[in-house]
Design a protein around this motif. Structure first.
Motif, PDB file in Angstrom:
ATOM      1  N   SER A  39       0.817  -1.133  -0.086  1.00 25.60           N
ATOM      2  CA  SER A  39      -0.120  -0.019   0.052  1.00 25.60           C
ATOM      3  C   SER A  39       1.060   1.293  -0.118  1.00 25.60           C
ATOM      4  N   LEU A  43       1.328   3.052   2.497  1.00 21.29           N
ATOM      5  CA  LEU A  43       0.650   4.086   3.344  1.00 21.29           C
ATOM      6  C   LEU A  43       1.315   4.287   4.623  1.00 21.29           C
ATOM      7  N   PHE A  70      -1.145   5.156  10.085  1.00 27.23           N
ATOM      8  CA  PHE A  70      -1.345   5.732   8.860  1.00 27.23           C
ATOM      9  C   PHE A  70      -2.077   7.069   8.968  1.00 27.23           C
ATOM     10  N   ASN A  85      -4.944   9.643   7.908  1.00 26.06           N
ATOM     11  CA  ASN A  85      -6.157   9.388   7.734  1.00 26.06           C
ATOM     12  C   ASN A  85      -6.458   9.622   6.264  1.00 26.06           C
ATOM     13  N   ALA A 113      -6.486   4.138   3.328  1.00 26.23           N
ATOM     14  CA  ALA A 113      -5.753   3.800   4.768  1.00 26.23           C
ATOM     15  C   ALA A 113      -6.885   3.023   5.480  1.00 26.23           C
TER      16      ALA A 113
END
Lengths: 245, 441
Positions: B334, B336, B367, B369, B373
């Motif tokens: 990801s 993230l 993470f 926001n 996420a």
């Protein structure tokens, strides 16, 4: 020399933070206030944080009968006696406007009661030729403002008294320091709108300790309030009376 | 008592509540509040989601009730008001040879909050959770009456309060058993570790009382799970650490790109290289070692206005290797994750029915926001659940009621005690309502 700090109005958050600092430095403390149950807890707290001898006594600005025994307790101690005055109340201006019967109480709590007991301390401090008096004033006392002038005028009176007392006791080796906090995050200001640049009670207490070390006369906390109030004081009355600050 | 209408949030700042707050400065003010009616207590709001929020209702901020009330130098039992922070306790007692037995990763957390979440620390595998060191507490219940609760005197209420999210009442004060602290400095061995399997092996083999690993959550492939293992031991003979670092602070909300992937990648690489290949040993101040992020006040502002989420879950040993591998792969893919990812070996110690710990491995990842996420955190939560693990309610803002119900096997026993103690649910919070923790009314 043995140091004793007499804290008047010990339950307030600034007083508590200051008492803890003095306790950690090893001073003896006499904590004075109205809430005896809280004073007992504060005394335990201060002792555990390093205070060597901590006691508590009743003190009520509206009951001058409580003053004499505090003076007697100070006289009974040897070494240097120091007094810090944190007592005070601040009912909102609109509450006082709605009930003018509150006026004498505000003046008693923020002026008359405080100068009465300090006047009783003065001869003792003169005789010992040492010691520190810390008086908690307020930037509200620097100019009467629309939103807070009853409290502010009592504080202005207290500032004038401390200035005179400094003149009197300064010649005998006693430091009298006027502390003028700006907005501080205490129970007094909890929920009050329009606050900015808010200091914590711990910040104010730390500044007071530094001010004592530096032998300051008047201390704005945080320091930049000196500039803010210098500007506010210089606004001509013709303009000031139209402002809403 | 003065009530303030305000908008407030937990540490993650992603969820907010609007409501009335009181902040009593002394016990008599707290009693005045309860004379008007009960309300849930909140502490330093260092939980991340909505555990300390009560939308449309009242909350009592306990942070100013922070007095030390007693200390027995023979037994190490200290009595404190609930608003005392663990950092203060550490600072006051370390010079006298004692310390809180368990501290979480921040010293700003209060004793009341530590009880309400039954927090754990870097030494959990050896000493258990916070509740294991609580002797007793004064609990103000819904009727406004305070009583002393201990494992002996009121076992059920005691257990339901440890990790009980404040649902049994307001903790006014507590007696804690401190641990001996042989040295003000702590010797920290930091080792660079190349992979997840090696990290897990090294943590299992470590005999150090304090262990935690930082993980580069952007690393993939053979590097998956690489990071730094920190092992803390008290030096013998005792040594003083350097003075705790002066805290800096984040004065304003950072712009959105502050936690973007290139920034985090660069940070992680530098953070890893900080430790020489052969590792290093240093003596650190105990506070700096235990509360590394406290050196930057208000670091949650680095995530900007939208705030952030922390995902933390523990998975049991049996499924840990495969589950952590899958979780870290999904996180790395990801791109993230923020730089603050940690892995921790946990022991079995837990004190209440709603306590987080279980024997196994805990992974915590931050993470910023965002929709993506939040989706990923949902996925990770499901993976933890499938592995027989559970998520940490102190961190949660996003879980679903059914998920939590399945993860907390003793929830029914807890509900029984809590709903009997507070039948009108006056201590319910946003989290309790969101997750249906108290069951059907």
């Amino acid at each position: 020399m043995r140091q004793t700090w007499i804290i008047l109005g010990a339950s307030s958050s600034i007083a508590r933070a200051f008492a803890r600092r003095m306790a950690a430095s090893g001073a003896d403390l006499i904590l004075c206030g109205r809430d005896r149950a809280d004073l007992e807890r504060l005394a335990l707290d201060a002792a555990l944080r390093g205070g060597s001898h901590v006691t508590e006594m009743a003190f009520d600005t509206e009951d001058p009968g409580t003053f004499a025994s505090i003076i007697a307790a100070a006289e009974a101690r040897d070494g240097q006696i120091n007094v810090a005055v944190f007592a005070g109340t601040m009912p909102p201006q609109e509450v006082v406007d709605a009930d003018p019967g509150l006026l004498p109480g505000v003046v008693q709590a923020n002026f008359t009661g405080l100068v009465q007991i300090l006047h009783m301390f003065a001869p003792l401090m003169e005789a010992r030729e040492s010691g520190v008096i810390v008086g908690l004033g307020s930037v509200a006392g620097d100019r009467g403002r629309l939103g807070n002038y009853v409290y502010g005028s009592a504080k202005a009176g207290f500032h004038a008294y401390l200035s005179g007392l400094r003149n009197r006791l300064g010649r005998r080796g006693v430091q009298v320091m006027t502390v003028k906090p700006g907005f501080t995050d205490t129970a007094m200001t909890w929920g009050v709108e329009g606050m900015f640049l808010v200091a914590s009670p711990g910040d104010v207490a730390a500044a007071i300790e530094r001010g004592i070390a530096k032998k300051r006369n008047v201390l704005y906390v945080p320091w930049f309030w000196w500039g803010i109030m210098a500007i506010i004081r210089t606004i001509p009355e013709a303009i000031f009376r139209k402002l809403k600050i | 008592m003065q009530w303030k209408n305000d908008t407030y949030s937990g540490w993650g700042r992603a969820l907010k509540a609007h409501g009335e707050l009181a902040r009593p400065e002394r016990i008599s003010a707290l009693e005045e509040i309860f004379a008007e009616g009960p309300a849930p207590a909140i502490g330093a709001r260092r939980s991340y989601g909505d555990a300390a929020l009560n939308t449309g209702g009242k909350v009592v901020d306990m942070t100013r009730l922070d007095r030390l009330l007693g200390f027995d130098e023979k037994t190490g039992v200290v009595e404190v008001e609930a608003g005392v922070t663990l950092g203060d306790l550490l600072a006051i007692f370390v010079p006298r040879g004692w310390m809180p037995a368990v501290v979480p990763g921040t010293g700003f957390a209060t004793v009341g909050g530590a009880i309400a979440f039954d927090v754990h620390g870097k030494n959990h595998h050896q000493v258990g959770s916070f509740g294991a060191h609580v002797e007793s507490f004064r609990l103000i219940q819904a009727d406004g009456k305070a009583k002393t609760v201990s494992a002996k005197r009121d076992t059920k209420l005691f257990k339901a309060t440890l990790g009980g999210l404040g649902q049994t009442g307001v903790i006014e004060s507590a007696k804690l058993k401190l641990a001996l602290c042989p040295s003000t400095g702590i010797e920290v061995v930091e080792s660079r570790i190349g992979s997840l399997s090696e990290m897990m092996r090294r943590m299992e083999d470590s005999s150090a009382p304090f262990t935690v690993a930082w993980v580069d959550a952007l690393a993939t492939g053979d590097d998956l799970g690489r990071g730094i293992l920190e092992e803390g031991r008290f030096p013998d003979p005792a040594q003083d650490g350097p003075r705790p670092k002066r805290a800096k602070s984040v004065p304003v909300d950072a712009p959105g790109f502050a936690m973007s992937k290139p920034v985090v990648r660069a940070f992680n690489a530098a953070y890893l290289r900080r430790i020489p290949e052969a590792g290093r040993i240093s003596v650190q101040s105990l506070a700096d070692f235990l509360f590394p992020l406290d050196a930057v006040h208000d670091w949650n502002r680095l995530y900007g206005k939208k705030g952030f989420h922390q995902f933390q879950a523990v998975v049991p040993d049996a499924a840990a290797g495969a589950t952590l591998d899958a979780m870290l792969s999904a996180i790395a893919e990801s791109g993230l994750a923020a730089p603050t990812t940690s892995l921790k070996r946990m022991g079995p110690g837990r004190s209440g029915q709603m306590s987080f710990p279980m024997e196994g491995w805990s992974l915590a990842v931050d993470f910023a926001n965002s929709t993506r996420a939040r989706g990923l955190i949902g996925q990770l939560g499901a993976m933890a659940g499938d592995a027989g693990g559970r998520i940490y309610l102190a961190k949660d803002a996003l879980a679903l009621p059914s998920q939590v119900e399945a993860m907390y096997a003793e929830i029914d026993a807890w509900r029984e005690v809590v709903n009997a103690a507070d039948p009108d649910r006056v201590f319910a919070t946003d989290m309790v309502r969101r997750l249906g923790l108290r069951g059907r009314a």
